[in-house]
Structures are given as C-alpha cells and as structure tokens.
Design a protein around this motif. Structure first.
Motif, PDB file in Angstrom:
ATOM      1  N   ASN A  80     115.736  -2.479 113.331  1.00  0.00           N
ATOM      2  CA  ASN A  80     114.616  -1.557 113.542  1.00  0.00           C
ATOM      3  C   ASN A  80     113.501  -1.747 112.536  1.00  0.00           C
ATOM      4  OD1 ASN A  80     115.615   0.050 115.755  1.00  0.00           O
ATOM      5  ND2 ASN A  80     117.223   0.640 114.323  1.00  0.00           N
ATOM      6  N   PHE A  82     110.297  -2.245 110.895  1.00  0.00           N
ATOM      7  CA  PHE A  82     108.866  -2.368 111.168  1.00  0.00           C
ATOM      8  C   PHE A  82     108.200  -2.810 109.874  1.00  0.00           C
ATOM      9  CE2 PHE A  82     104.623  -0.427 111.039  1.00  0.00           C
ATOM     10  CZ  PHE A  82     104.051  -1.150 112.053  1.00  0.00           C
ATOM     11  N   ASP A  84     105.248  -3.492 107.589  1.00  0.00           N
ATOM     12  CA  ASP A  84     103.832  -3.125 107.460  1.00  0.00           C
ATOM     13  C   ASP A  84     103.094  -4.046 106.502  1.00  0.00           C
ATOM     14  OD1 ASP A  84     105.184  -2.249 105.290  1.00  0.00           O
ATOM     15  OD2 ASP A  84     104.189  -0.323 105.140  1.00  0.00           O
ATOM     16  N   TYR A  88      98.346  -6.985 109.030  1.00  0.00           N
ATOM     17  CA  TYR A  88      97.619  -5.756 108.767  1.00  0.00           C
ATOM     18  C   TYR A  88      96.394  -5.703 109.662  1.00  0.00           C
ATOM     19  CZ  TYR A  88      95.153  -2.108 106.366  1.00  0.00           C
ATOM     20  OH  TYR A  88      94.504  -0.961 106.105  1.00  0.00           O
ATOM     21  N   PRO A  89      96.062  -4.589 110.279  1.00  0.00           N
ATOM     22  CA  PRO A  89      96.787  -3.325 110.249  1.00  0.00           C
ATOM     23  C   PRO A  89      97.747  -3.159 111.418  1.00  0.00           C
ATOM     24  CG  PRO A  89      94.647  -2.977 111.216  1.00  0.00           C
ATOM     25  CD  PRO A  89      94.786  -4.456 111.006  1.00  0.00           C
ATOM     26  N   LEU A  90      98.062  -4.206 112.138  1.00  0.00           N
ATOM     27  CA  LEU A  90      98.880  -4.022 113.329  1.00  0.00           C
ATOM     28  C   LEU A  90     100.352  -3.872 112.981  1.00  0.00           C
ATOM     29  CD1 LEU A  90      97.145  -6.875 115.280  1.00  0.00           C
ATOM     30  CD2 LEU A  90      96.675  -4.452 115.522  1.00  0.00           C
ATOM     31  N   GLY A  91     100.780  -4.566 111.942  1.00  0.00           N
ATOM     32  CA  GLY A  91     102.190  -4.529 111.613  1.00  0.00           C
ATOM     33  C   GLY A  91     102.990  -5.379 112.584  1.00  0.00           C
TER      34      GLY A  91
ATOM     35  N   TYR B 372     101.875   1.795 117.327  1.00  0.00           N
ATOM     36  CA  TYR B 372     102.372   1.593 115.974  1.00  0.00           C
ATOM     37  C   TYR B 372     101.466   0.645 115.213  1.00  0.00           C
ATOM     38  CZ  TYR B 372     104.579  -2.574 117.995  1.00  0.00           C
ATOM     39  OH  TYR B 372     104.826  -3.760 118.638  1.00  0.00           O
ATOM     40  N   GLY B 373     101.557   0.730 113.910  1.00  0.00           N
ATOM     41  CA  GLY B 373     100.700  -0.082 113.061  1.00  0.00           C
ATOM     42  C   GLY B 373     100.525   0.599 111.727  1.00  0.00           C
ATOM     43  N   VAL B 374      99.665   0.035 110.911  1.00  0.00           N
ATOM     44  CA  VAL B 374      99.411   0.620 109.602  1.00  0.00           C
ATOM     45  C   VAL B 374      98.152   1.467 109.718  1.00  0.00           C
ATOM     46  CG1 VAL B 374      99.074   0.175 107.184  1.00  0.00           C
ATOM     47  CG2 VAL B 374     100.464  -1.371 108.532  1.00  0.00           C
ATOM     48  N   GLN B 394      97.004   5.199 103.091  1.00  0.00           N
ATOM     49  CA  GLN B 394      97.652   4.319 104.057  1.00  0.00           C
ATOM     50  C   GLN B 394      99.007   4.884 104.453  1.00  0.00           C
ATOM     51  OE1 GLN B 394      97.424   0.193 102.941  1.00  0.00           O
ATOM     52  NE2 GLN B 394      99.482  -0.151 103.672  1.00  0.00           N
ATOM     53  N   PRO B 396     102.124   3.798 107.351  1.00  0.00           N
ATOM     54  CA  PRO B 396     102.565   3.016 108.518  1.00  0.00           C
ATOM     55  C   PRO B 396     103.161   3.929 109.591  1.00  0.00           C
ATOM     56  CG  PRO B 396     103.622   2.269 106.479  1.00  0.00           C
ATOM     57  CD  PRO B 396     103.023   3.593 106.206  1.00  0.00           C
ATOM     58  N   VAL B 397     102.978   3.529 110.828  1.00  0.00           N
ATOM     59  CA  VAL B 397     103.581   4.235 111.951  1.00  0.00           C
ATOM     60  C   VAL B 397     104.489   3.248 112.665  1.00  0.00           C
ATOM     61  CG1 VAL B 397     103.139   5.327 114.156  1.00  0.00           C
ATOM     62  CG2 VAL B 397     101.664   5.809 112.223  1.00  0.00           C
ATOM     63  N   ARG B 398     105.740   3.597 112.756  1.00  0.00           N
ATOM     64  CA  ARG B 398     106.712   2.661 113.327  1.00  0.00           C
ATOM     65  C   ARG B 398     107.014   3.018 114.778  1.00  0.00           C
ATOM     66  NH1 ARG B 398     111.440   5.246 113.999  1.00  0.00           N
ATOM     67  NH2 ARG B 398     111.936   6.985 112.631  1.00  0.00           N
ATOM     68  N   PRO B 399     107.497   2.077 115.558  1.00  0.00           N
ATOM     69  CA  PRO B 399     107.917   2.414 116.920  1.00  0.00           C
ATOM     70  C   PRO B 399     109.268   3.123 116.887  1.00  0.00           C
ATOM     71  CG  PRO B 399     108.272   0.092 116.504  1.00  0.00           C
ATOM     72  CD  PRO B 399     107.613   0.651 115.281  1.00  0.00           C
ATOM     73  N   ARG B 401     113.147   3.759 116.987  1.00  0.00           N
ATOM     74  CA  ARG B 401     114.326   2.950 116.656  1.00  0.00           C
ATOM     75  C   ARG B 401     115.126   2.715 117.930  1.00  0.00           C
ATOM     76  NH1 ARG B 401     116.174   3.184 111.272  1.00  0.00           N
ATOM     77  NH2 ARG B 401     118.281   2.922 112.034  1.00  0.00           N
ATOM     78  N   HIS B 402     116.099   1.811 117.839  1.00  0.00           N
ATOM     79  CA  HIS B 402     116.839   1.472 119.059  1.00  0.00           C
ATOM     80  C   HIS B 402     117.599   2.653 119.615  1.00  0.00           C
ATOM     81  CE1 HIS B 402     119.972   1.094 115.998  1.00  0.00           C
ATOM     82  NE2 HIS B 402     120.833   1.283 116.958  1.00  0.00           N
TER      83      HIS B 402
END
Lengths: 787, 437
Positions: A80, A82, A84, A88-91, B372-374, B394, B396-399, B401-402
């Motif tokens: 899982n 992610f 960062d 940047y900034p897409l990750g 998702y992204g920073v 700043q 981050p935003v994550r998708p 989890r499984h």
C-alpha cells in the motif's frame, strides 16, 4: 540425477559396471553443476572487487529503496505504499506500479538471514541477489537443456550461460534489477513447461503455473512466455503433434497462470484485457477444439466423422469469422490497437521512434548493432545454427520449442538491445546442444578408431546412442496413441532399446562407416576446445572490464595513473546534507531514482516514465529560456535543478548529449518547443554556430555557466569544440554546488524578486557614465539585475 | 567566578534595551530609526514630524548623510529597524552605507522613507528606481498644476499643489478622513504599471504635469495628469515597506502648520492635511498597522485532534488557522470574511472561504478530493495595505489501501452467484461422470 553416459546403461552384459558408472556420472554431474554455480556467482564479483559493494546504475537504486522500505515496514505497508517523494506533486503508488518479484525475493533473503542471526545489511543482500540468481539460472538451463537433449548438452549449456556476457551485463554484483531474477524465472518456466510436455504430469503443470506467477511478479517480459508457449502449442497442433501431454502442459498454465497473474497489482486486469495476452486465449480455444475433434474422431466411424467435419468446419468458420470481425472492430477502435507502446515497438521497430520519443530516447530500447552481438554472445553466434540443426535431428516436442524460442528471441533482440538478454539463454541452449553433439560425434569417432579399446563395447555404445535418439523419436510418435503414461521418455526409450536391439545390431556395420577419420576428429576436437577457450577468455574480459563499472563511480586510466570520478555521490551527498528534507529537485528523469534513493529528496520525474506530460514539462523547462524555465519550475515548487555535465572530463552521456530528447519529448506535448530551433542546418552543435535558441536555453546555460573559467577557452571535451557563448550571467538561478570534476552541477532557483524595479534602465546607465568614480560601487549594486 | 557573573549581568543589562527594542516578528513595529539628513537644519525645520515619531516611541538617530561613521549594520546585525532618507541631494553616503547597502537593508525586511526633491541626486533617484518608482528624469522638473494649486498670497508658478486625490483605503490612511488637502511641492514620479507591489497613495490631479517651471515648455512633458504620483508606497514581497515622495518640504513644519485653500475652492482649511496624512502613513510604514500574522495552523480529520502524516482520498478534514493583526502595542484578532484556504496540487482542488469566531480563529472543513497526490494547504491572503500572508503546508493524500475497499459489492452478486454455481456444477458433473456407470 541421470548419468551423462546414459547410452551405456543399456548394455546388459556390463550391468554392474554401468550402475557404478551411472552413479559416478551422477556425482560428477552434480559437482560440475556445483562448480558452474560457483563460477556463475564468482565471475560476477569483479565489480565488487574492482570498485566496491555498491548498487549500480539507475533502476537498481529504486529497487534498493523499495527493498529497504519492505525490510523496514513489512509486506502490507509495501503493498500500500504511496510514495510522495517522486513524481511531485502526483506521487506514485509504488505497491500497484512495481513488479514486486525482485524486491520480495531480496526481502525474503534478508529476512531469512536475519532470522538466522546473520545480520547482513539490506544493501549487501541486494548487491548479491543477482549473482546468486545467475547461478540458479544456469542450473535451470541445465534442467531445460537436459529435457531437450540429455545431460551432456545440459551441462554444456549451463556452463555457457553461467558466463555469457549478455547476461553478465545485467547481473553483475550490484546490478539489482528485475532482469536478474527474471531470467532465472524465464528459463525455469520453460523447463517446467518442457518437463510437463515430456511427462504429462499435472504436478509439473501446477509448478509451471507457479513459476509463471513468479515470472509475472518479476518482469514485464513475462508476455514473452505467454506468447511463446501458445506459439509452440499451435506449432505442435499444426504439425500433428497434439497429445494429451500437450493439453496438460498448456491448459492449466493458461487458467491458473492468468488467475495468478491477475493477482499481481501491476498486471491486474491487464492479464485478460490487453492484446499481449490474447494469443494465449485464442490458442486455448483452438486447443480445446482440437481436443474435442480428436475425441469425436475416436467415437465416430470414419464416414460419420467426415460428415461431422464438413458440418462443423462450415459452421465453425462462419462463427469464427463473426467473432474475429467483432474482435478486430473492438481492438481497432482503440487508438493504439490495444497494444502498449513498448509491445508495439517490438512488432514495428519504427513505431517508437515515430510516435513515442520517450521510448525511443532510452538507449536500451534502440536496435543493437552487429558488433554488439559479437560482444554479448561471442562465439555462440556461430554455434547457434549448428544447434538449430542438431535440434532438427531428431525433432521432438522439446527441441521444436527450443527452435521456436531461438527464432523469436533473435527477432526481438534485433528490435531492442535490451532483449538481447532473452536471446542469450536461447543461444546458450542451442550452442550447448551443438557443442555437446559435436563432442559426442568426435569422441565417438576417436573411440571407434582407437585400437586399445574392445571394439565390441564401442560398437554397442555407438549403436545404442544413435538408437536412443531414434527411439526417442519413435516414442514421441507412438505415444500419441498411448494412454498418458507417467514414464519418463528416457526410461521408455531404454525399454525400447532392448526391444529393438536385434534390429539395430544388424545396422552396426553401416554405422561404423559414418565415423569420422581419427586425425580430423582430433583436430576438430582441439579446435572446438580452442573455440571454447576463446569464449571463456572473452567472457572473463567482458565481466572484468566491460560490464562491471557501477556507472555511479567512473574511472579512467591515463598516463598518470587511475582517475576515479565519484561526482555523482558527491552531489547527492551534498543535496542530502545541505537542503531541506522537503525540497524538490528537478533533473532529467535519468537521475530521478538516484536522487530519491541517495539524496532522499523529492524529485519531479524519475526513471519510471509513466507520465509523459510531466516529463515533457521538465523537458520544456530545460529547453526554455531562463525566465520561462524559472516559471515552470516555480509552479512545480522546485527548489534545486540538477544537471549532469561531462564537458570538463569528457563524460559523454551528459545532459547536453541527451538534450535533443528533452526537446523532442517537450515538443511532443508543448508545441512551442520546436526541434529545428535548436539545430543549425539539421546539425546539433553548441559552438559559436549554434542557434540563439540553443545558446539561450536553460540546459545550455546551466551546463556551461562559468565553464570558460576552467581553461579560459571553454573547450568542451565531449563535443570536441569550443562553446558558443562563454560569458553570461544567470538571472533566475544561482549556482550552489558543482562537483569536483564538474560532472554534476546543482543550481538553486532564486526567490521571486523582493522588489520590482522601475521600468527605466536609462537612468542607471546615465548614472554610471556620469559618475564614473562610483563605477565600482554601482557594480556591486548590479548584483541582482533581473526583473 | 563572581567577577564573571558581574560582567555577564552587566553585559546583559547593556544589551537588554537593544534586545527588547529590536524589530521582531513578535512585535513588528520598528523602534530604532536612522535619519540621514543633508544638514542638521532639517532636524529643526521638520521637528513636528520627528517629534510625532518620538512621541510614538521611536528612537531617532540623526546623522548627516555623508558622516563617515554611519553604518547600517555591525557584525552582521542591523543597528536600525528603519531608515529615513531626508537627504535628497546626497551624491554619496558616508561610512559603509551605499546604494547596495540600502537595497540589502530593505531586502532583509526593513523599512525606508525616501524624500527626494527637485535636483535630487542620482543616488536617491536610483534608490527610488530600485524600489519601483521612476522620478522625472529632468533634474529641474517639478510638478506644476495650474488648476488645483494651493492659493497663496503671491501668484507663484503653481508648483505648490494642494492635492486631495488620496487612495481610498482606511487601512493605510486610518479610519479618520483627511479633510484638508495636502500641500506638495516637489518632483513627481511614475510607476511601472506592471508592478503590483507599488501603490499610488497621493496622485496628482488630471491637470498636473511635470516640467521645469522656470523655462518655457519646448517639448510636451513626459509625465502628465494623474499618472503622476506624488506619494507612493511599496510593500516588498518580504513585507518591508517603503514610502517614496518627491518632496522634502511636505514633512516640514511650515507645511504642517500652514492653512490651505485649493484653487477654485472656497473652503479655507486652517491647517493642511499634511500632518494627519504623514502621521497615518508613517504608522503604516513602520508597521504599527496592517501587519498580520498567522499562527497555529492545524488540520485533522473530523472527529480527531491529532494531525495525521497523510490523508486518504475522500477523508473529511478540518483546517484552522489563527490570524492576528498588530495594533502597534499588541496582537488583536483579525476579523475578515474573505480568508480562503486552498487544497492545492498544481491547481486548487478545493477553495473555501473560512469562517471565523471573531477571536482570530479561522476554520473550515471539507472533503479531500478523490485524487491522490502531494497536496498543499495554501492560504494566500493578499489584501490591499496588509502584509501578505502566504502559508503552505504540504500533505500527501494516499489512495485506498487494499483492505479499505468494499468487500462485497451488491452490483456484483450475479457474478458471485455465477462463480459459485459454476463451481458447484463442475463438482456435481465430475461426480456424476466418475461414479455413474
């Protein structure tokens, strides 16, 4: 383990003697294999001995970083993850976009060693994963070739593969890349397929699916397997070699393999939705139709069968046409015809250079040159045709697979230099077969004509060995009518040999005539050994000199000794120690993985080139004038820009040489960047004849800023010319770090100007002219002259 | 040992006033002012202005502009918080001060008042130009207005202007309206229209022009009408504030005291607006007003209090920030209805106006977008006259989890049914096929 002298086992009079020889041969083969494994491992250690135990190149740094994360956080966090710090900034969702095989393998080895209280660092494990797996790969080659042509060929092929330069180039210690484990997985999957094909065992079929799963986990090249095996199945059907063994070898692989492949996050639904996998399903259907036809044939009378065939064929053809039409329509409606760009460029080698500059820009995606074949497989190139001929006499299911494998991989290696890696095992297998057959013929001829040995045994030996081949051939043919038997063909053929013994005995006189003369045999044998020696010398040279450089540390030998260029690590260490942890560093994508792994700083683009627009943005910035570039970088929150410059020391793969690709990729998305603007009469040059656009673009300025201060002329050693624009100032960027040999230069974006000047500049010049006594003073005032 | 104590206490007590008075983010008002003069007569002729500054608690230090001992900084520390250049004719500063030193002084966040005058030196012009205004290049030019000049006993050449064309901003000029026109005699300047940092506070009337009053006009004047700025202010990006004017006499006691009657107007004001105007604007320049600070940026998921290291897509979150305004003596809650927060990744995905509790706490809550992204929490608050607030944080935003997806989707039940019935059917079929004769 079967003995190498398998043919002698058939002679009943020497039974006890032969059992001993068998056992001795088995032990010998075991130790030979062990030594091959040791050699495969140790020939790859030159990089550690000559340089140091360090991860090489670009992609391995990413794999190393991922492995570190896995070792620290466990598999679920890895799945899982992610990230960062890249794109940047897409990750980037690492868990879903990475082939996890290599990482999981190395992570497992590390975990195992640590739970055995062997405290190795993750880096050490990563460095040595590739050599370990190349030992495995050579053993897998032995198994595969043994299934095709017996133990002798297997041992020869394994020895060849252990040191083939093409494979060494991707698996030296420190080259921690997917291919390192994927080649083992590839060969092992093929071995299990052939094994299943030879035995018809469902057990091996299941193992085959699992090996295929490991391959899918490891490398995108798994599509080669899932296309090659269906091709072979189709070949078998077309040539009338359909059998229940073929069905068992293929059907479970498709069903289980596809299900397992879909479990890998990066593949997922691609396993059933992309064109790369269609061939396997199509052949799966054909196989069932053929199996059904054979079944019907068995229960119907021939006349009825004929009627049924005409009926089914006419109806079936109509249905097929309809289905194919629908499929073609569906596929054609997508712009790339459902194929990914990399696969399309395999089928049409000019595709990438025409449409996708980002694929064409990678050097390992270029077609190889002729010398690179000689460099990478050396004498094998001459042995391969002989091996193919050997595969045809006699042609079995297994040897036809090898022929198909070599034919397709030769084509693919001609398209992309990277796929030389897939070609190398095939070349080793066929060359191993050729060499071992040649040795077989020559030694047999010598044995025939040496007077000291009892002629009776010789005749038998020669006789049975040729009979074995014949019998194997017969066995394959007869087996079609047989019920599936669990017997191995070698055993079966042994049985047959005994049956056929009287008949073959009669032919022995004729066989004796086929033996070559003694002197020519001896000379040929010596020449063959010489050829092998050349190969070994070349391989050791390639491993020691050509392929062991880690590419982050460079060396050059000159008249005053060895020079070491450790500029990359110097620059990354500077970034790590002197910049804020959340600062963003922009560079061309080649250096993205290294920056995140070694400097631990966020990058804009990296070697996982999944987002063309983002890369094009950076390319555009690099090809724009300073102000426009500053605006692009500023909008991406970039703090530092890193360029690689080889002009001082003559390091040719620097950013100026890659620059046209930046222009092309940038221009592909942002049309105001036009390639002709950077070329003078179609020539790429950086001297005084260069175009103004070229001389004012950011890449030129960042590369050559203050360069003239080094030698007073600004002579670029890579381009072998004096640079065009020597004295200039940077307005929007400031140099913060340049490494010892100027190979990496790091610039900082100046902050937006605190004040905005009044529009006139006349007053200033007026002032400097009117009050010349203050010229020096105003000079310091002009330190910050940009708007 | 005891001696050491005494020394250290003594040194602290000597340093203490400096430490306390220093300009700092906690109390942004300037304290120590350096006034550079052409000659010391200005000290007395402009005493009202200086006294008003002193009475507000500033330490003024008067020096001649060519005093060889003057210095802005010592050992890397600035000795002053602000600089007043009442030395229009200086060709060269004394001591270590030069053009670059003044620019550096501003760029390190200090304030500046520049008063040029007719025949202003190139140096002063250059400092002005660097700040973003351009004085009329003709060294003898002055602003002339034949319509809205100040009525005086002698007819004169109409260079004494009574202007009331002030910027309409309470935050810069104070809430009390400046009723009387402002007397001005000096050179005009123009602003670069592309420059968004500089503001025209007092502009000339449309009938004004800039020319040499003593000679005949041979060519049309380059500066005309309301493009001429008489007094301008600059707020640099680091919130340093600069006041630029083309006159020194505007600050003088004479102009402060004199009555004013604008030509064509019948109301005669007992006292010009100069004192009120310059007092108010110096309050602005010296950060006694309109200085904002944002503290306590907090964000967390709805229902939680701890700040997470990253969010998941579609999380509900709350964001809050406290904004205070410096009143000259203390931090007061800042009250406005236009403070917005952005949830930003290359472009704002969420843009929301924050609500406040009148005690300076601004807060809002929103849902993280399904991308998702920073991301960054951004507050870009730029209001006329106020220091700009630019906060970014700043995150981050994550998708998902499984295991955060729905386990069973209702829409997929037919497929589940198909799969299981297929399995059951296959089992039964095999059973029947194998065991029925």
């Amino acid at each position: 383990m079967a003995a190498p002298e398998i043919s002698t086992a058939a002679v009943p009079t020497l039974y006890t003697n032969n059992a001993l020889r068998n056992a001795f041969g088995g032990v010998l083969a075991f130790f030979i294999l062990l030594l091959i494994g040791v050699m495969a491992f140790s020939i790859r250690l030159f990089s550690v001995i000559k340089y140091e135990s360090v991860i090489h190149e670009f992609d391995p740094y990413f794999n190393y970083r991922v492995t570190q994360f896995l070792a620290k956080n466990g598999i679920y966090e890895f799945w899982n993850w992610f990230d960062d710090r890249t794109w940047y900034p897409l990750g980037r969702v690492i868990g879903g976009t990475v082939y996890p095989g290599l990482t999981l393998t190395a992570g497992t080895i590390w975990w195992l060693l640590n739970s055995l209280n062997i405290p190795l660092s993750v880096e050490t494990v990563c460095v040595f994963t590739a050599p370990i797996f190349s030992a495995f790969a050579s053993w897998a080659t032995y198994l595969l070739t043994k299934e095709v042509k017996g133990t002798g060929a297997g041992l020869t092929a394994a020895a060849l593969l252990a040191m083939v330069p093409s494979y060494i180039s991707r698996s030296v210690a420190g080259s921690y890349d997917n291919e390192a484990v994927a080649i083992f997985a590839l060969i092992f999957t093929f071995y299990l397929y052939i094994k299943t094909l030879n035995t018809g065992s469902l057990f091996y079929a299941t193992l085959n699916s699992i090996a295929y799963f490991y391959m899918v986990c490891s490398w995108g090249g798994y599509t080669f397997i899932i296309n090659l095996i269906p091709m072979h199945v189709l070949l078998c059907i077309v040539t009338g070699r359909f059998s229940s063994r073929l069905y068992i070898a293929y059907a479970p692989l498709v069903v289980l393999g596809t299900l397992l492949a879909a479990l890998v996050p990066v593949v997922g639904f691609n396993a059933v939705m992309t064109s790369e996998h269609f061939a396997s399903f199509l052949v799966f259907i054909i196989l069932h139709v053929v199996a059904f036809a054979y079944y019907i044939k068995g229960i119907l009378t021939p006349k009825m069968f004929k009627v049924a065939v005409t009926l089914v064929v006419s109806v079936g053809l109509a249905v097929c046409c309809a289905v194919i039409a629908v499929l073609i329509a569906l596929v054609a409606s997508s712009p790339t015809k459902g194929w990914s760009g990399r696969s399309l460029s395999l089928l049409d080698p000019t595709y990438a250079s025409k449409y996708i500059p980002i694929i064409a820009s990678v050097s390992e995606h270029q077609p190889p040159t002729w010398p690179s074949y000689f460099m990478d497989i050396n004498v094998l190139a001459f042995l391969v045709p002989a091996g193919i001929i050997a595969c045809f006499s006699p042609l079995s299911d297994a040897s036809s697979f090898v022929v198909l494998y070599i034919a397709t991989s030769v084509y693919f290696s001609g398209v992309m230099v990277r796929l030389m890696l897939v070609f190398a095992p095939a070349a080793c297998i066929t060359s191993g077969i050729a060499l071992s057959q040649a040795f077989d013929v020559f030694t047999r001829s010598i044995k025939f004509q040496l007077p000291g040995i009892s002629s009776n045994t010789e005749v038998d030996a020669a006789e049975t060995s040729s009979a074995t081949a014949k019998a194997q051939n017969d066995a394959v043919k007869t087996e079609k009518s047989e019920e599936t038997s669990k017997n191995r063909p070698s055993k079966k053929s042994k049985k047959k040999e005994k049956e056929e013994k009287p008949s073959t005995k009669a032919k022995s006189e004729k066989k004796r005539l086929l033996a070559l003369p003694l002197d020519s045999s001896v000379i040929s044998l010596l020449l063959l050994i010489l050829l092998g020696a050349f190969y070994v010398v070349h391989c050791v040279w390639a491993a020691a000199e050509a392929y062991s450089a880690p590419s982050i540390v460079l060396t050059s030998r000159s008249h005053d000794g060895l020079h070491v260029f450790d500029d990359f690590r110097e620059a990354y260490a500077w970034l790590r120690h002197n910049t804020d942890v959340d600062d963003k560093v922009a560079s061309w994508w080649d250096y993205g993985y290294q920056t995140t792994a070694m400097a631990n700083r966020t990058v804009i683009v990296d070697n996982n080139t999944w987002n063309n627009t983002h890369i094009a943005t950076v390319g555009t910035a690099m090809s724009s004038p300073e102000k426009a570039a500053w605006e692009i970088f500023h909008s991406l929150d970039v703090k530092y820009v890193l360029v690689v410059f080889g002009g001082l020391v003559g390091y040719p793969s620097d950013d100026i040489n890659k620059f046209l690709w930046m222009v092309r990729i940038g221009g592909g998305v942002f049309p105001h960047i036009k390639e002709p603007d950077y070329l003078r009469d179609g020539q790429y040059r950086i001297d005084s004849q260069a175009t103004p656009t070229m001389l004012n673009c950011l890449m030129y300025k960042l590369s050559y800023y203050r360069f003239v201060e080094t030698d007073g002329k600004g002579y670029d050693r890579v381009r072998q010319t004096e640079i065009g624009k020597k004295y200039f100032k940077l307005t929007h960027f400031e140099e913060v770090f340049t490494t010892h040999h100027w190979m990496v230069r790091i610039y900082k974006l100046k902050p937006p100007k605190n004040r905005i000047r009044g529009k006139s500049k006349k007053s200033k010049s007026q002032k400097t002219s009117s009050t010349s006594n203050r010229a020096k003073r105003s000079g310091t005032g002009k330190k910050n002259p940009w708007h | 040992m005891g001696k050491l104590w005494v020394i250290s206490i003594a040194s602290i007590s000597i340093l203490l006033p400096f430490l306390c008075n220093a300009f700092s983010p906690e109390s942004p008002t300037d304290r120590r002012l350096l006034v550079l003069l052409d000659d010391f007569a200005i000290k007395s002729s402009h005493s009202i202005y200086f006294n008003s500054l002193k009475s507000r608690g500033f330490d003024l230090e008067f020096k001649l502009a060519d005093d060889p001992k003057i210095a802005l900084q010592r050992y890397g520390q600035y000795l002053y918080d602000a600089l007043i250049l009442f030395c229009p004719s200086v060709e060269r500063f004394g001591g270590s001060i030069d053009y670059a030193a003044i620019i550096d002084f501003v760029d390190s966040g200090h304030d500046l008042i520049i008063a040029a005058d007719s025949n202003a030196s190139d140096l002063i012009r250059e400092v002005g130009n660097e700040s973003g205004v351009e004085f009329d290049e003709d060294p003898s030019a002055m602003v002339i207005d034949h319509i809205s000049y100040a009525v005086s006993e002698t007819e004169g050449d109409h260079t004494l202007i009574a202007s009331d064309d002030l910027i309409k901003s309470d935050v810069i000029l104070g809430s009390k309206r400046i009723a009387a026109p402002i007397l001005f005699r000096g050179i005009g300047h123009s602003l670069n229209p592309a420059n968004n940092l500089v503001l025209k506070v007092l502009s000339a009337s449309p009938s004004a022009y800039s020319a040499n009053p003593k000679s005949k006009l041979s060519t049309p004047p380059t500066l005309i009408g309301s493009a001429i700025s008489l007094v301008s202010i600059v707020q640099a990006r680091n919130n340093a504030r600069i006041l630029i004017t083309g006159t020194l006499s505007m600050f003088s006691n004479r102009f402060f005291r004199s009555g004013v009657q604008k030509a064509g107007s019948h109301t005669k004001h007992e006292k010009s607006g100069n004192e009120q105007f310059l007092t108010e604007i110096s309050k602005w320049v010296f950060h006694e007003r309109c200085h904002l600070k944002a503290v306590n940026v907090k964000h967390h998921k709805v229902g939680e209090t701890d700040e997470p290291a990253l969010y998941r897509i579609n999380d509900e979150l709350e964001y809050s920030v406290e904004i205070f305004e410096w009143s000259g003596t203390s931090w007061e809650p800042y009250v406005a209805n236009d403070v917005q927060v952005q949830f930003y990744m290359m472009s704002p995905y969420v843009l929301k106006t924050m609500s406040h509790d009148k005690k300076g706490l601004y807060s809002t809550s929103f849902k993280v977008p399904d991308v998702y992204g920073v991301f960054q929490f951004k507050v870009e608050y730029q209001k006329l006259g106020y220091t700009s607030l630019s906060l970014s944080k700043q995150i981050p935003v994550r998708p998902y989890r499984h295991n955060e997806y729905e386990r069973f989707i209702p829409a997929a039940y037919p497929y589940y049914g198909a799969a299981f019935s297929m399995m059951a059917g296959f089992f039964i079929f095999s059973f029947v096929h194998l065991y029925s004769k």
